[in-house]
Design a protein around this motif. Structure first.
Motif, mmCIF file in Angstrom:
data_model
loop_
_atom_site.group_PDB
_atom_site.id
_atom_site.type_symbol
_atom_site.label_atom_id
_atom_site.label_comp_id
_atom_site.label_asym_id
_atom_site.label_seq_id
_atom_site.Cartn_x
_atom_site.Cartn_y
_atom_site.Cartn_z
ATOM 1 N N ASP A 6 -5.238 14.541 -3.637
ATOM 2 C CA ASP A 6 -5.364 15.040 -2.266
ATOM 3 C C ASP A 6 -5.837 13.953 -1.320
ATOM 4 O OD1 ASP A 6 -4.575 17.543 -3.048
ATOM 5 O OD2 ASP A 6 -6.625 18.265 -3.386
ATOM 6 N N PHE A 7 -6.806 13.173 -1.766
ATOM 7 C CA PHE A 7 -7.334 12.101 -0.911
ATOM 8 C C PHE A 7 -6.309 10.985 -0.732
ATOM 9 C CE2 PHE A 7 -11.720 12.795 0.291
ATOM 10 C CZ PHE A 7 -12.066 13.896 -0.475
ATOM 11 N N LEU A 8 -5.580 10.676 -1.790
ATOM 12 C CA LEU A 8 -4.585 9.612 -1.683
ATOM 13 C C LEU A 8 -3.476 9.977 -0.709
ATOM 14 C CD1 LEU A 8 -4.227 8.554 -5.433
ATOM 15 C CD2 LEU A 8 -5.284 7.234 -3.609
ATOM 16 N N SER A 9 -3.193 11.249 -0.583
ATOM 17 C CA SER A 9 -2.068 11.682 0.247
ATOM 18 C C SER A 9 -2.430 11.825 1.720
ATOM 19 C CB SER A 9 -1.522 13.011 -0.283
ATOM 20 O OG SER A 9 -2.516 14.028 -0.166
ATOM 21 N N CYS A 37 -6.256 -3.027 3.393
ATOM 22 C CA CYS A 37 -7.083 -3.539 2.289
ATOM 23 C C CYS A 37 -7.572 -4.961 2.527
ATOM 24 C CB CYS A 37 -6.296 -3.497 0.981
ATOM 25 S SG CYS A 37 -4.926 -4.680 0.892
ATOM 26 N N ASN A 38 -7.222 -5.557 3.685
ATOM 27 C CA ASN A 38 -7.589 -6.958 3.972
ATOM 28 C C ASN A 38 -7.020 -7.914 2.934
ATOM 29 O OD1 ASN A 38 -9.010 -6.225 6.258
ATOM 30 N ND2 ASN A 38 -10.945 -6.032 5.165
ATOM 31 N N ASP A 39 -5.845 -7.535 2.381
ATOM 32 C CA ASP A 39 -5.132 -8.349 1.382
ATOM 33 C C ASP A 39 -5.883 -8.467 0.063
ATOM 34 O OD1 ASP A 39 -3.079 -8.679 3.129
ATOM 35 O OD2 ASP A 39 -3.555 -10.750 3.678
ATOM 36 N N ALA A 57 -12.157 2.153 -6.985
ATOM 37 C CA ALA A 57 -11.170 1.319 -6.293
ATOM 38 C C ALA A 57 -9.783 1.660 -6.825
ATOM 39 C CB ALA A 57 -11.477 -0.147 -6.505
ATOM 40 N N VAL A 58 -8.839 1.824 -5.911
ATOM 41 C CA VAL A 58 -7.465 2.145 -6.298
ATOM 42 C C VAL A 58 -6.532 1.160 -5.607
ATOM 43 C CG1 VAL A 58 -7.969 4.597 -6.634
ATOM 44 C CG2 VAL A 58 -7.190 3.783 -4.394
ATOM 45 N N PRO A 59 -5.320 0.938 -6.141
ATOM 46 C CA PRO A 59 -4.379 0.026 -5.497
ATOM 47 C C PRO A 59 -4.048 0.487 -4.080
ATOM 48 C CG PRO A 59 -3.678 0.518 -7.739
ATOM 49 C CD PRO A 59 -4.803 1.460 -7.419
ATOM 50 N N CYS A 60 -3.947 -0.451 -3.182
ATOM 51 C CA CYS A 60 -3.603 -0.162 -1.793
ATOM 52 C C CYS A 60 -2.120 0.203 -1.687
ATOM 53 C CB CYS A 60 -3.911 -1.391 -0.939
ATOM 54 S SG CYS A 60 -3.469 -1.197 0.803
ATOM 55 N N ASP A 61 -1.745 0.869 -0.591
ATOM 56 C CA ASP A 61 -0.345 1.238 -0.380
ATOM 57 C C ASP A 61 0.567 0.022 -0.362
ATOM 58 O OD1 ASP A 61 -1.076 3.879 -0.201
ATOM 59 O OD2 ASP A 61 -1.129 3.916 1.993
ATOM 60 N N CYS A 62 0.030 -1.126 0.102
ATOM 61 C CA CYS A 62 0.871 -2.324 0.198
ATOM 62 C C CYS A 62 1.379 -2.771 -1.168
ATOM 63 C CB CYS A 62 0.118 -3.462 0.883
ATOM 64 S SG CYS A 62 -1.282 -4.117 -0.067
ATOM 65 N N VAL A 63 0.651 -2.427 -2.206
ATOM 66 C CA VAL A 63 1.069 -2.792 -3.560
ATOM 67 C C VAL A 63 2.363 -2.074 -3.925
ATOM 68 C CG1 VAL A 63 0.448 -2.681 -6.001
ATOM 69 C CG2 VAL A 63 -1.284 -3.272 -4.297
ATOM 70 N N PHE A 64 2.474 -0.828 -3.487
ATOM 71 C CA PHE A 64 3.630 -0.021 -3.858
ATOM 72 C C PHE A 64 4.837 -0.277 -2.964
ATOM 73 C CE2 PHE A 64 -0.223 2.357 -5.018
ATOM 74 C CZ PHE A 64 -0.025 2.445 -6.391
ATOM 75 N N ASN A 65 4.617 -0.901 -1.811
ATOM 76 C CA ASN A 65 5.703 -1.134 -0.863
ATOM 77 C C ASN A 65 6.341 -2.506 -1.008
ATOM 78 O OD1 ASN A 65 5.220 1.390 0.287
ATOM 79 N ND2 ASN A 65 3.730 0.577 1.757
ATOM 80 N N GLU A 66 5.983 -3.240 -2.041
ATOM 81 C CA GLU A 66 6.501 -4.599 -2.224
ATOM 82 C C GLU A 66 7.638 -4.614 -3.234
ATOM 83 O OE1 GLU A 66 2.982 -6.362 -3.648
ATOM 84 O OE2 GLU A 66 2.165 -6.825 -1.679
ATOM 85 N N SER A 67 8.486 -5.625 -3.100
ATOM 86 C CA SER A 67 9.527 -5.845 -4.110
ATOM 87 C C SER A 67 8.874 -6.340 -5.389
ATOM 88 C CB SER A 67 10.537 -6.876 -3.611
ATOM 89 O OG SER A 67 9.916 -8.158 -3.509
#
Length: 443
Positions: A6-9, A37-39, A57-67
Motif C-alpha cells: 500500500d505504501f509503495l503504491s 533517492c538522490n541517486d 530501505a527499498v529500491p527506488c522507482d528509478c531502479v525499475f525504470n532503467e534498461s
C-alpha cells in the motif's frame, strides 16, 4: 495495519531519500538524476513506528525504470568494486597466471553461493592467494543477475563508519541502513585487531542482523582474533547457513635479475609517477600523461606485449615496474629482468657448466606469467646472445604471453627476428615517451 505494498503504491510522498551523506566520504558529487533517492538508489518508507517495515530501505522507482544495460552499469558503480569490475569466474578460469590456475577447485562453492540457501560465505587464506579475486567474482555474478551489491575493504568500512558517526546522526543511520539492507555485502580483507570496542560492537550487530535476515554476506580474511565474540562464532559455525572456504597453495613467486628487488619494485607505483615531469609543457606533458594512462590500462588487462621506448630517464622503467608491482598484487608469477644482467647471468651459469642451473633459470624466465625485459638493446651482441634472446621472445610470441619491454630509441643492432616480433601490431603496443631525463631535477 497497512501493508508494505500500500505504501509503495502511494507515490513519492511516502518515501524519504537516504541522504547524500550516506555516500562514500571524499567522493565527488555529480549532478543528481533522481530527485526521489538522490541517486543512492534506495529510499526509506515513511511508515508508522510500529510497522514491521519501519525504517526499511527499498529500491527506488528509478531502479525499475532503467534498461538492463543502465541497471548493470549503475549496479557496478554503486558496488564499489572498482578495478575488479572485470573479474568473473570465466576471467579467472581462462587467465594465464599462476594463482588463477589453482583457484578453479573453489569455483563450485563460490559460484553456487548466489543460488544456495547459505547466508554467509567465509574465505580464509594467507595474503596473495586469491581470496579477493574469488570474492570479486562472486559480487560480479550477483551484479550480472541485477542484484544490488556492495564491496568494502574492511579498513574502508570502519573508516567510513567513524566518519559517518562524526558527521551527524542522519549520515550514520543512512550508512548503517545501506550496509544492513544490501542483498549482498562483500567484506574484503577483514581485520579486527585494530578496531575500537564501539566499532567492533557495531560490526557484530551488523553481521547478526544480516544473518538473521538471511542476507548474503561474503567475508574474506587472513585470520580472526582468537577470542572472537561467541555471537559471531555461533553463526560462522552454523553449517546449514554458513560455509568456509580455505585456500591453501604456494604463494606466487617473483624473480629478479639485476638490481630490481621485490622491495624496490614495491616503491614504484602509478600514484608516485608524476605525469607532469620536470616542468613539462605542451606535447611532452600530454605524451607523459598518455604513457601513464596506457600503463594503467594495460595493467588492468595485461594482454599481449607493451613496448615502452624513450631516452634514458624518461620514466619507462618506472612505469614497467609499477605495472609489475600491480600484477604481483594480483598474484602473477612475475619476472623483472635487466637485459644486460640477464645475459650476464646466462653466460655465467652456462660457462660454469651449470647446464641444469642454466636450463632451470631459462625456463623460469621464459614461462613467467609476466616478464619485464628492461633496457633491451643495452647489451653486447653475439650470435649466442641473439639466439638466447630470440628463444625467449619467440616462445612468448607464440604463446602470446604478457610481456613488457623497455628500450632506448637507438637499438638498431637488435636481431631482425626480435625487431619483427616487437613491431607486430596484432600483439605489441609500442609507445614512445618524449619526455627528457627526469633525473635532471625533480620528476
Amino acid at each position: 495495519m497497512q501493508n508494505l505494498q500500500d505504501f509503495l503504491s502511494k507515490g513519492n510522498d511516502n518515501k524519504t531519500p537516504i541522504s547524500l551523506s550516506s555516500k562514500d566520504h571524499g567522493q565527488i558529487e555529480e549532478s543528481i538524476n533522481c530527485q526521489q533517492c538522490n541517486d543512492v538508489r534506495f529510499v526509506r518508507l515513511n511508515l508508522p513506528i510500529d510497522h514491521i517495515d519501519f525504517g526499511k530501505a527499498v529500491p527506488c522507482d528509478c531502479v525499475f525504470n532503467e534498461s538492463d544495460e543502465e541497471k548493470l552499469d549503475k549496479f557496478q558503480k554503486y558496488s564499489r568494486i572498482g578495478s575488479f569490475e572485470s573479474i568473473n569466474f570465466d576471467y579467472i578460469k581462462n587467465a594465464d597466471f599462476a594463482i588463477a590456475k589453482n583457484l578453479t577447485e573453489y569455483f563450485i562453492d563460490a559460484q553456487n553461493f548466489r543460488t544456495s540457501k547459505l547466508k554467509f560465505l567465509l574465505i580464509q587464506s594467507n595474503s596473495g592467494l586469491g581470496k579477493t579475486l574469488i570474492s570479486a567474482a562472486i559480487l560480479n555474478d550477483f551484479i550480472e543477475n541485477k542484484i544490488p551489491s556492495l564491496f568494502y575493504n574492511s579498513n574502508d568500512l570502519f573508516e567510513q563508519l567513524y566518519s559517518a558517526m562524526n558527521d551527524n546522526t542522519q549520515s550514520y543511520d543512512d550508512f548503517l541502513i545501506k550496509l544492513r539492507s544490501i542483498p549482498l555485502l562483500v567484506i574484503d580483507d577483514l581485520v579486527l585487531h585494530h578496531v575500537s570496542s564501539w566499532a567492533l560492537e557495531k560490526f557484530i550487530q551488523l553481521l547478526i542482523y544480516r544473518f538473521d535476515q538471511g542476507l548474503k554476506t561474503v567475508i574474506n580474511y587472513i585470520e580472526l582474533p582468537e577470542e572472537i565474540d561467541q555471537r559471531i562464532v555461533s553463526r560462522f559455525e552454523d553449517k546449514n547457513q554458513s560455509q568456509k572456504i580455505t585456500i591453501t597453495q604456494d604463494e606466487s613467486s617473483f624473480t629478479s635479475i639485476g638490481a630490481m628487488s621485490i622491495e624496490q619494485i614495491q616503491n614504484y607505483t602509478f600514484t608516485n609517477f608524476n605525469p607532469q615531469g620536470h616542468g613539462l609543457l605542451g606535447e611532452e606533458r600530454k605524451n607523459l600523461q598518455d604513457a601513464l594512462g596506457l600503463a594503467k590500462s594495460w595493467s588492468d588487462n595485461p594482454d599481449g606485449w607493451l613496448v615502452l621506448i624513450g631516452s634514458p630517464g624518461c620514466g619507462k622503467t618506472h612505469l614497467a615496474a609499477a605495472i609489475c608491482n600491480h600484477l604481483i598484487k594480483l598474484n602473477y608469477d612475475a619476472c623483472f629482468a635487466s637485459v644486460p644482467d640477464l645475459l650476464d647471468e646466462f653466460r655465467a651459469s652456462f660457462s660454469n657448466k651449470g647446464s641444469s642451473n642454466f636450463e632451470q633459470s631459462f625456463k623460469k624466465i621464459t614461462q613467467a606469467d609476466l616478464l619485464v625485459l628492461d633496457d633491451l638493446g643495452a647489451h653486447q651482441n653475439s650470435p649466442w646472445v641473439d639466439e638466447k634472446l630470440y628463444q625467449i621472445f619467440n616462445y612468448r610470441y607464440i604463446k602470446k604471453m604478457p610481456t613488457i619491454v623497455t628500450k632506448n630509441l637507438e637499438s638498431s643492432d637488435l636481431d631482425l627476428r626480435i625487431k619483427s616480433r616487437l613491431s607486430d601490431l596484432k600483439l605489441a603496443t609500442n609507445f614512445e615517451i618524449l619526455a627528457p631525463d627526469y633525473r635532471i631535477g625533480s620528476f
